[in-house]
Design an enzyme around this catalytic site. Structure first.
Site, PDB file in Angstrom:
ATOM      1  N   HIS A 218      43.219  35.466  63.659  1.00  0.00           N
ATOM      2  CA  HIS A 218      42.155  36.090  64.012  1.00  0.00           C
ATOM      3  C   HIS A 218      41.539  35.798  65.499  1.00  0.00           C
ATOM      4  CE1 HIS A 218      40.218  32.753  62.054  1.00  0.00           C
ATOM      5  NE2 HIS A 218      40.202  33.242  60.857  1.00  0.00           N
TER       6      HIS A 218
ATOM      7  N   ASP B 209      42.910  40.271  58.433  1.00  0.00           N
ATOM      8  CA  ASP B 209      41.912  39.259  57.678  1.00  0.00           C
ATOM      9  C   ASP B 209      41.153  40.012  56.503  1.00  0.00           C
ATOM     10  OD1 ASP B 209      40.303  36.965  57.022  1.00  0.00           O
ATOM     11  OD2 ASP B 209      39.550  36.905  58.972  1.00  0.00           O
TER      12      ASP B 209
HETATM   13  O1  DOR Z   1      34.885  36.260  57.531  1.00  0.00           O
HETATM   14  C1  DOR Z   1      35.759  35.479  57.005  1.00  0.00           C
HETATM   15  N1  DOR Z   1      35.998  35.693  55.483  1.00  0.00           N
HETATM   16  N2  DOR Z   1      36.581  34.599  57.606  1.00  0.00           N
HETATM   17  C2  DOR Z   1      37.296  33.518  57.093  1.00  0.00           C
HETATM   18  O2  DOR Z   1      37.954  32.986  57.649  1.00  0.00           O
HETATM   19  C3  DOR Z   1      37.359  33.715  55.640  1.00  0.00           C
HETATM   20  C4  DOR Z   1      37.161  35.030  54.952  1.00  0.00           C
HETATM   21  C5  DOR Z   1      36.849  35.013  53.581  1.00  0.00           C
HETATM   22  O3  DOR Z   1      37.660  34.369  52.828  1.00  0.00           O
HETATM   23  O4  DOR Z   1      35.771  35.692  53.103  1.00  0.00           O
HETATM   24 ZN    ZN Z   2      41.087  34.927  56.612  1.00  0.00          ZN
END
Ligand code: DOR
Ligand code: ZN
Length: 401
Positions: A210, A283
């Site tokens: 990301h 992501d």
């Molecule tokens: O916003 C995020 N959510 N960034 C992360 O690195 C982990 C992810 C999550 O697992 O919810």
């Molecule tokens: Zn992630």
């Protein structure tokens, strides 16, 4: 009897070609006058299934947010046929047993499910063993959901060294967390640089997760020029949203790393058009509406995305924002090349992971049609042109609109 996708335009060797595809589990033949059960694809295009190297399908104790069934259902609706699932689960996916349990869930899902091994102070000695049951590793150098951060520098080195010895890709969440979003954005390049230096000491196959900023991308391009073994992804949220949406939407735009500036977003689009983005991953980080309603301070960070990344990019292709050629590179070909498995293109002998797309179909993203268990999307109300109408995973029809 094989299935024939007939009369469509098939993306082969960098361009659309008018030809047919015969397949069972694998692609058997490409050409005309093939024998089999025809499916008429007149007016449609056929792409290799998309590969999303960054999803959080949760499950275990967080199956109220997502599980492998709902997550993979969302994926195939969006033309994604392979996903790589992150290890920041509850409990964390850091042991051979838990990773094997995850493998069973992945194998029973609607997609090709690949998994990252999580890294912790407790499992350093088992990295070689864990390598046998995972597809890649994930290291957290910044704090985020799941608190799997490794801060101790000696331990970081030990981990990177051992992962490098396995030959697997090491995906890294490099951006620091726990500070104001603007500061995370401002520090991104420095944090990526740290991960690059660390992994270059041990010749690890580094993949940076990301990436959100111009400075970040430029740092990585510079490392590539120095011959370092590094790849990176950006995500749809950084191509479609900026700090403006964060001010308006609060927790429903809370994500780690945070959305960046309009200048960063514009640069990412330019870099995409110039072929400088290695891959786009989502992501996909589902959290429920109730959790997001806790407000900016308390709500967990993360946005769902696996269901709409392809339509978002297809719509951009229709609008001239990027080309189909770039789309297939960043969503299909390069993820497969980097992570080292034979997918991401349409070629005889490969798995029949295929998406039939109607480039003229216009649909509005509405909450009631969302397949992800979290039940919302940051892209709701957007009307997009260009949608998957059929998705095949290893020859099995997994979605038809
Ligand atoms: O916003 C995020 N959510 N960034 C992360 O690195 C982990 C992810 C999550 O697992 O919810
Ligand atoms: Zn992630």
């Amino acid at each position: 009897m094989p299935t024939i996708l007939a009369n469509g335009q098939v993306f082969i060797d960098g361009k659309l070609q008018r030809t047919d595809i015969a397949f069972d589990q694998k692609i058997q033949a490409i050409g005309k006058n093939l024998l089999g059960e025809p499916v008429d694809c007149l007016g449609k295009i056929i792409l290799p299934g998309a590969i999303d190297v960054h999803v959080h399908f949760r499950d275990f104790n967080q199956s109220h947010k997502e599980d492998w069934q709902s997550g993979s259902h969302a994926a195939v609706r969006g033309g994604v046929t392979t996903v790589f699932d992150m290890p920041n689960n509850d409990p964390p996916a850091t042991t051979v047993e838990r990773l094997q349990e995850k493998r069973r869930k992945a194998d029973a899902s609607l997609v090709n499910g690949k998994i990252y091994g999580g890294l912790s102070a407790e499992n350093v000695d088992q990295i070689a063993e864990i390598a046998k049951v995972v597809d890649a590793f994930k290291l957290y150098l910044g704090d985020t959901t799941g608190h799997m951060i490794i801060s101790d520098r000696a331990l970081q080195k030990e981990i990177v060294h051992r992962v490098a010895e396995t030959g697997k890709v090491l995906a890294v969440h490099a951006q620091r967390g726990g500070i104001a979003p603007e500061e995370i954005t401002a520090h991104e390049a420095k944090d990526l640089q740290y991960a690059i230096e660390l992994s270059s000491q041990f010749k690890a196959k580094l993949h940076l997760a990301h990436v959100t900023t111009r400075a970040g991308v430029e740092t990585i391009l510079d490392a590539k020029r120095r011959g370092l073994d590094v790849s990176f992804e950006t995500c749809p949220q950084y191509l479609f949203f900026t700090t403006e949406e964060r001010s308006k939407r609060g927790a429903f735009m809370k994500v780690n790393p945070p959305v960046a500036t309009a200048a960063d977003r514009d640069f990412l689009w330019e870099a995409l058009r110039a072929g400088k983005i290695d891959m786009i991953a989502t992501d996909h980080a589902p959290h429920t509406i109730e959790e997001k309603n806790l407000g900016m301070e308390k709500a967990p960070s993360g946005l769902p995305g696996v269901e709409f990344v392809l339509p978002l990019l297809l719509d951009s292709v229709n609008a001239g924002g990027t080309s189909l050629e770039q789309l297939v590179k960043v969503c299909c070909a390069r993820p497969a090349q980097r992570f080292g498995f034979p997918k991401g293109k349409i070629s005889a002998g490969l798995d029949a992971d295929l998406v039939v797309i109607d480039m003229n179909l216009r649909k509005t993203i509405t909450r009631s049609e969302i397949a992800s268990k979290c039940g919302w999307s940051p892209y709701e109300t957007m009307t997009l042109q260009g949608w998957p109408v059929m998705t095949f995973v290893q020859g099995q029809l997994r979605f038809r609109s």
